[in-house]
Design a protein around this motif. Structure first.
Motif: not given
Lengths: 222, 335
Positions: B262-271, B273-280, B299-308
């Motif tokens: 398959g295709r391989i992606l790297r997703l970066t979420f910030r703020g 969006a990190t906790y939104a049920p987006l992928l599903g 988190r970066i300081r107070e900002t949540p982030y995700g990198q998948l």
């Protein structure tokens, strides 16, 4: 009993000689610190990569200190006689012994003080500089307090060296226990006087060392 | 607040100039926490010390609060230094003075306050850093974290506008590091203090800094907002620091997922969006299947982030990418 064992010992004279030794020690130690500490600070400050890094001055001071330290004290005693007469009016007795003692011990104490100051963490100097301190403030408020245990150890070594110097000054009529040892113990061959003076000097050295050690511990906060 | 115009610095060693900092221009705004990261010898320590002129610049202009610090005479420089606090990796507290006397020292040196006012200020500072009950102890009786808090109290004594931190947490264990960084973040907020810190740990930058400059070989090779630099590092040095922060050994090659279809992606979420049920949602709506190959949520300081890192198979891939893009997710197609 004591008189049979020590037939030649005249205690009032021993007592007077002990007082003379203490007076010489106290007087010379005072002036040695008075001259030696500033000299040690100057040696430290002008040294390589220090606050007042100044090669020519450092070399000059170093040379003077080294020359004075390499002259055997007995020679210094004799060389100093004219100068001593000029300064204190006599080259005899406890008073006459003090100038050569100071000249002999100052370079030693200055070097030891320089080494003690070098032991102070450079970071302390940097932190004090960063507070906006003048060099004078750095020396008085950071360097000297931080080096205090090392300086006290230097003072102890110097005091003990001075005790043996005072004994040597007996050779040229300096007074004190050394004088007694030379005149009675050596010249008149009275070993009992010699033994008593040596024991008293030993007690004095022991006393100085343990007081010094205690002070070092008292002021070490590490 | 702090501005470097073409500042450079070289040390003269045995008649030869060894460059420590190449011509550097930099702006640090009032009230921000600015991080300088680099390996030892990268020039960050030199740069930091140029701010309070513990190092003299070889050329260029340094403006502190609009004032050219390179033009100051000795007494004006001491005044400037009183307005700039500094803390150190090895704390540099005076072992011969009590905690209270250490904190009082900058005030005593400044010579502006009477003894009673100094005592009151010291009590207040020790209260702030939580060391009131240790006022009469000597530094040797304190733990590393406590010593650094004394260092902070001391640095704040003269009410500076700028605080310089020289590897302030590098000698501390992780838990104590977190507490000290927390304290720095608090005083930054409370006092609108501008903080410049140098470190070799990206984690320190991530936790407290607003902006970061990455240094290598005596030059700034990358700078920007911490989130941008941390999530999308451009320079190889920066990438290495980010990998270190993720506890990936430098020598260890990252898995290239060659055996994953398959295709391989790297997703970066910030703020948020990190906790939104987006992928599903995206998977359901576009029919793609996803598997998570690697990821980190923090988190970066107070900002949540995700990198998948994901592998996508089947369904409408283009539609899935469009949906992710629309949701403000940064997408990199790795394969």
């Amino acid at each position: 009993m004591l008189e049979k064992l020590l037939p030649n010992v005249f205690w009032p004279e021993i007592w007077q000689a002990s007082l003379d030794t203490l007076a010489m020690l106290g007087g010379s130690l005072l002036f040695t610190v008075l001259f030696g500490l500033p000299l040690g600070v100057l040696l430290f400050l002008t040294g390589p990569r220090q606050l007042f890094d100044h090669k020519p001055l450092y070399r000059l001071l170093s040379l003077v200190v080294n020359v004075l330290r390499s002259v055997p004290f007995v020679i210094l005693l004799i060389l100093m006689i004219p100068l001593t007469e000029l300064i204190v009016g006599t080259s005899l007795g406890a008073i006459g012994a003090i100038p050569p003692l100071v000249v002999g011990a100052t370079p030693l104490f200055a070097r030891l003080a320089e080494t003690a100051l070098r032991e102070v963490d450079r970071g302390i100097i940097e932190a004090t500089q960063a507070m906006g301190a003048t060099t004078r403030q750095i020396v008085l408020n950071a360097l000297l307090p931080e080096a205090r245990p090392g300086l006290l150890a230097a003072l102890t070594v110097t005091a003990i060296t001075l005790v043996s110097y005072t004994a040597m000054s007996g050779l040229i009529g300096g007074g004190g226990l050394g004088d007694l040892a030379v005149r009675y113990g050596y010249q008149r061959y009275q070993p009992d006087v010699m033994a008593v003076t040596v024991i008293l000097l030993l007690v004095l050295v022991q006393l100085l060392q343990s007081v010094g050690d205690r002070l070092v511990v008292r002021f070490s906060r590490k | 607040m702090i501005q470097f115009d073409n500042v450079h610095k070289a040390y003269r060693v045995n008649g030869r100039d060894i460059p420590a900092l190449q011509a550097t221009s930099l702006q640090i705004g009032a009230g921000e926490i600015f991080g300088l990261i680099g390996h030892s010898g990268a020039g960050k320590s030199t740069l930091l010390r140029l701010i309070n002129r513990l190092e003299e610049p070889s050329g260029g202009r340094i403006l502190i609060d609009g004032e050219d610090s390179t033009a100051l005479d000795a007494s004006a420089l001491r005044g400037l230094r009183q307005r700039i606090g500094m803390i150190f990796q090895h704390f540099n507290l005076l072992a011969s003075k009590t905690v209270a006397d250490n904190v009082a020292l900058p005030l005593k040196l400044a010579g502006e306050l009477p003894r009673t006012a100094i005592d009151a200020r010291v009590a207040q500072l020790l209260e702030r850093v939580g060391l009131s009950e240790h006022a009469h102890k000597y530094p040797a009786q304190l733990s590393g974290g406590q010593k650094q808090r004394v260092g902070i109290a001391r640095a704040l004594a003269t009410e500076p506008k700028i605080l310089l931190c020289d590897e302030a947490t590098s000698a501390l264990d992780p838990q104590t590091t977190a507490q000290v960084l927390q304290l720095l973040a608090e005083i930054n907020r409370e006092l609108q203090l501008t903080i410049v810190l140098i470190t070799h740990e990206m984690d320190v930058i991530r936790r407290v800094c607003d902006r970061v400059a990455v240094m290598d070989g005596g030059a700034i090779v990358e700078q920007g907002a911490v989130a941008d630099v941390f999530l999308h590092p451009q320079h190889p040095t920066t990438r290495r620091f980010v990998l270190e922060a993720e506890h990936v050994d430098e020598g260890e090659q990252r898995d290239d997922f060659a055996h994953v279809p398959g295709r391989i992606l790297r997703l970066t979420f910030r703020g948020e969006a990190t906790y939104a049920p987006l992928l599903g949602q995206v998977a359901r709506d576009t029919g793609v299947d996803y598997s998570i190959l690697a990821g980190r949520i923090d988190r970066i300081r107070e900002t949540p982030y995700g990198q998948l890192t994901l592998a996508l198979t089947g369904g409408d891939l283009d539609a899935a990418l469009a949906r992710l893009d629309a949701a403000d997710v940064h997408v990199e197609v790795l394969r």
